[in-house]
Motif scaffolding. Sequence first.
Motif, PDB file in Angstrom:
ATOM      1  N   UNK A  29       0.801  -1.233   0.000  1.00 13.80           N
ATOM      2  CA  UNK A  29       0.000   0.000   0.000  1.00 13.80           C
ATOM      3  C   UNK A  29       0.833   1.281   0.000  1.00 13.80           C
ATOM      4  N   UNK A  30       1.785   1.362  -0.939  1.00 14.10           N
ATOM      5  CA  UNK A  30       2.671   2.520  -0.990  1.00 14.10           C
ATOM      6  C   UNK A  30       2.843   2.990  -2.435  1.00 14.10           C
ATOM      7  N   UNK A  31       3.204   4.279  -2.567  1.00 15.27           N
ATOM      8  CA  UNK A  31       3.465   4.839  -3.895  1.00 15.27           C
ATOM      9  C   UNK A  31       4.772   4.267  -4.461  1.00 15.27           C
ATOM     10  N   UNK A  32       4.935   4.369  -5.768  1.00 17.44           N
ATOM     11  CA  UNK A  32       6.184   3.968  -6.408  1.00 17.44           C
ATOM     12  C   UNK A  32       7.344   4.770  -5.804  1.00 17.44           C
ATOM     13  N   UNK A  33       8.506   4.140  -5.714  1.00 14.45           N
ATOM     14  CA  UNK A  33       9.742   4.832  -5.290  1.00 14.45           C
ATOM     15  C   UNK A  33       9.643   5.469  -3.904  1.00 14.45           C
ATOM     16  N   UNK A  34       8.950   4.806  -2.990  1.00 10.37           N
ATOM     17  CA  UNK A  34       8.715   5.378  -1.660  1.00 10.37           C
ATOM     18  C   UNK A  34       9.850   5.136  -0.665  1.00 10.37           C
ATOM     19  N   UNK A  35      10.689   4.115  -0.911  1.00 11.89           N
ATOM     20  CA  UNK A  35      11.665   3.716   0.106  1.00 11.89           C
ATOM     21  C   UNK A  35      13.088   3.679  -0.445  1.00 11.89           C
ATOM     22  N   UNK A  36      14.027   4.020   0.439  1.00 10.25           N
ATOM     23  CA  UNK A  36      15.443   3.976   0.079  1.00 10.25           C
ATOM     24  C   UNK A  36      15.990   2.553   0.159  1.00 10.25           C
ATOM     25  N   UNK A  37      15.428   1.761   1.069  1.00 13.28           N
ATOM     26  CA  UNK A  37      15.886   0.382   1.245  1.00 13.28           C
ATOM     27  C   UNK A  37      14.722  -0.492   1.692  1.00 13.28           C
ATOM     28  N   UNK A  38      14.806  -1.763   1.316  1.00 10.96           N
ATOM     29  CA  UNK A  38      13.790  -2.735   1.713  1.00 10.96           C
ATOM     30  C   UNK A  38      14.492  -3.959   2.293  1.00 10.96           C
ATOM     31  N   UNK A  39      14.006  -4.422   3.426  1.00 12.15           N
ATOM     32  CA  UNK A  39      14.532  -5.626   4.056  1.00 12.15           C
ATOM     33  C   UNK A  39      13.427  -6.669   4.188  1.00 12.15           C
ATOM     34  N   UNK A  40      13.828  -7.919   4.267  1.00 12.73           N
ATOM     35  CA  UNK A  40      12.868  -9.006   4.494  1.00 12.73           C
ATOM     36  C   UNK A  40      13.631 -10.198   5.044  1.00 12.73           C
ATOM     37  N   UNK A  41      13.286 -10.634   6.240  1.00 14.42           N
ATOM     38  CA  UNK A  41      13.967 -11.765   6.863  1.00 14.42           C
ATOM     39  C   UNK A  41      13.024 -12.962   6.953  1.00 14.42           C
ATOM     40  N   UNK A  42      13.356 -13.999   6.221  1.00 10.61           N
ATOM     41  CA  UNK A  42      12.640 -15.283   6.302  1.00 10.61           C
ATOM     42  C   UNK A  42      11.152 -15.149   5.999  1.00 10.61           C
TER      43      UNK A  42
END
Length: 245
Positions: A123-136
């Motif tokens: 639920x976010x606009x395009x290009x909203x974040x500088x970094x994305x993380x995901x663990x498991x």
Amino acid sequence: MDNSRKMVVPLPESDLNKKEQVAGMFDRIAGKYDFLNHLLSLGIDKGWRKKAIRSIEPIQPKQILDVATGTGDFAIACLAISPDKVTGVDISEGMLAVGRTKMKEKQLEDKISLMYGDSEQLPFEDNSFDAITCAYGVRNFENLEKGLSQMQRVLRSGGRLAILEFSHPKKFPFRQLYKFYFRYILPTIGKAVSKDATAYTYLPQSVAAFPEGQDFLKILTKCGFKQVKARPLTFGITTLYTAEK
């Protein structure tokens, strides 16, 4: 749905889709999740998270998205590199409730926001974040490519991705020890502590079905990521995947 890989679900006899089954499973074990997470990984998971965070640190991200945030441990760890805000999303309201209590107790509500969010419809606009993380979390996606494509969409140009996922050690004797632990020890302890028979049986099954290593890098590339790399950690028990947009 992506049918190129075997679909592993927590409850094969259920009429619910994978997304609903995974959310329900994590709702059931939410109260014991943090304890089990550190116990079953012997605490090594904290070091893995630090390595993942170091991989995004060079771009000094101010807005970080943590996908499949669970109870928010990875989101909290991200504060070590001084972002302005960390947003954590998850499909399990039970896990989010535990996480929100944790943020309140640690007085981190101004830095970390936890919210319901489906990886396939972020639920976010395009290009909203500088970094994305995901663990498991990526192995629990119902449609892996759709979830990764959404992560690519909301990441800004030049932004970085860091994904931790379980993998299989290749060398003797770690491969044999890992298989025994994952097949017998982990499900037994998990069931005894969480009182849920499915969650820690599903875990090794979902890891076995996950397209690890070069196979996963190919999928990341297909979903629009660049500079894709895989770095095995702790004899290959887990792998840190990094990429850029």
